[in-house]
Enzyme design. Structure first.
Site, PDB file in Angstrom:
ATOM      1  N   CYS A 188       0.476   4.251   2.275  1.00  0.00           N
ATOM      2  CA  CYS A 188      -0.254   5.308   1.558  1.00  0.00           C
ATOM      3  C   CYS A 188       0.305   6.681   1.944  1.00  0.00           C
ATOM      4  O   CYS A 188       0.353   7.602   1.123  1.00  0.00           O
ATOM      5  CB  CYS A 188      -1.744   5.246   1.874  1.00  0.00           C
ATOM      6  N   CYS A 217       1.159  -1.001  -3.463  1.00  0.00           N
ATOM      7  CA  CYS A 217      -0.202  -1.226  -3.987  1.00  0.00           C
ATOM      8  C   CYS A 217      -0.353  -0.827  -5.450  1.00  0.00           C
ATOM      9  O   CYS A 217      -1.384  -1.112  -6.056  1.00  0.00           O
ATOM     10  CB  CYS A 217      -1.218  -0.449  -3.150  1.00  0.00           C
TER      11      CYS A 217
HETATM   12 FE1  FES Z   1      -2.736   2.363  -2.465  1.00  0.00          FE
HETATM   13 FE2  FES Z   1      -3.552   3.434  -0.211  1.00  0.00          FE
HETATM   14  S1  FES Z   1      -3.866   1.395  -0.885  1.00  0.00           S
HETATM   15  S2  FES Z   1      -2.428   4.373  -1.786  1.00  0.00           S
END
Ligand code: FES
Length: 213
Positions: free
Chosen positions: A106, A35
């Protein structure tokens, strides 16, 4: 809304050990390839016992990342670095009562940042196998240097024009002017990541950006 456990929500709302340890023994910033979010972890470690006496985190990630980092700091405080580096992202997620599958990365980010800080501490104390600092190693470390303005890696921001390592001397050219307001900050971050490497004698950071006309 994603189905979060009560514990995730509680840690997200009241995260433990947030911030940065000023006189930390190791500081690591990791980014998630999934992400692009970032997490910074700082550690204080007892040199004799290897016990983590203090740990703090700053998350530039989502609620799941904040919650995992928070619970991870609680789990590892008071444990040795050898115990802490064995904790997996699955264990951290289980401690939270589970995470939605799309949020597992995450938890991976939180564990990666912790392991990276531990690795740095071990490098500083001569406890890791002495691998040579190759351009690949260099690039991996530079990926964790951030532009404070955007929170994105200097590699991702294409600020890294050139980098090389030869005879223990690392040379890094950045597409910034020497008087750029974050030049000193970024240079400091680079030195923090590279100066202590066992086969590095000198780190030269050059600012080769053209001034805006
Ligand atoms: Fe990036 Fe959770 S979506 S750390």
């Amino acid at each position: 809304m994603l189905p979060y456990s009560k514990k995730v929500i509680e840690h997200f709302k009241h995260p433990r050990n947030v911030g940065e340890i000023k006189d930390a023994d190791a500081v690591a910033m990791e980014g998630s390839p999934a992400c692009g979010d970032m997490l910074k972890i700082s550690l204080k470690v007892n040199e004799k016992t290897h016990v983590i006496t203090d740990i703090k985190f700053e998350s530039f990630g989502c609620a799941s990342n904040i919650a995992t980092a928070s619970i991870l700091t609680e789990i590892v405080k008071g444990r040795t670095i050898e115990e802490a580096e064995k904790i997996s992202w699955k264990q951290a997620a289980e401690e939270l009562g589970g995470l939605p599958p799309v949020k597992m990365h995450c938890a991976v980010l939180a564990v990666d940042a912790l392991r990276s800080a531990i690795e740095q501490w071990k490098e500083k104390h001569g406890l890791v196998d002495k691998k040579p600092t190759t351009p690949d190693v260099l690039l991996r470390k530079l990926r964790n240097v951030l532009n404070p303005l955007t929170g994105a890696s200097i590699v991702r921001m294409q600020l890294l024009v050139n980098f090389d390592v030869a005879d223990g001397v690392i040379t890094i050219d950045l597409d910034l002017t020497p008087d750029h307001k974050f030049a000193a900050h970024i240079s400091g971050e680079i030195h923090e990541k590279l100066d202590h490497l066992w086969d590095v004698k000198e780190v030269r950071v050059n600012f080769v950006g053209e001034p805006e006309s």
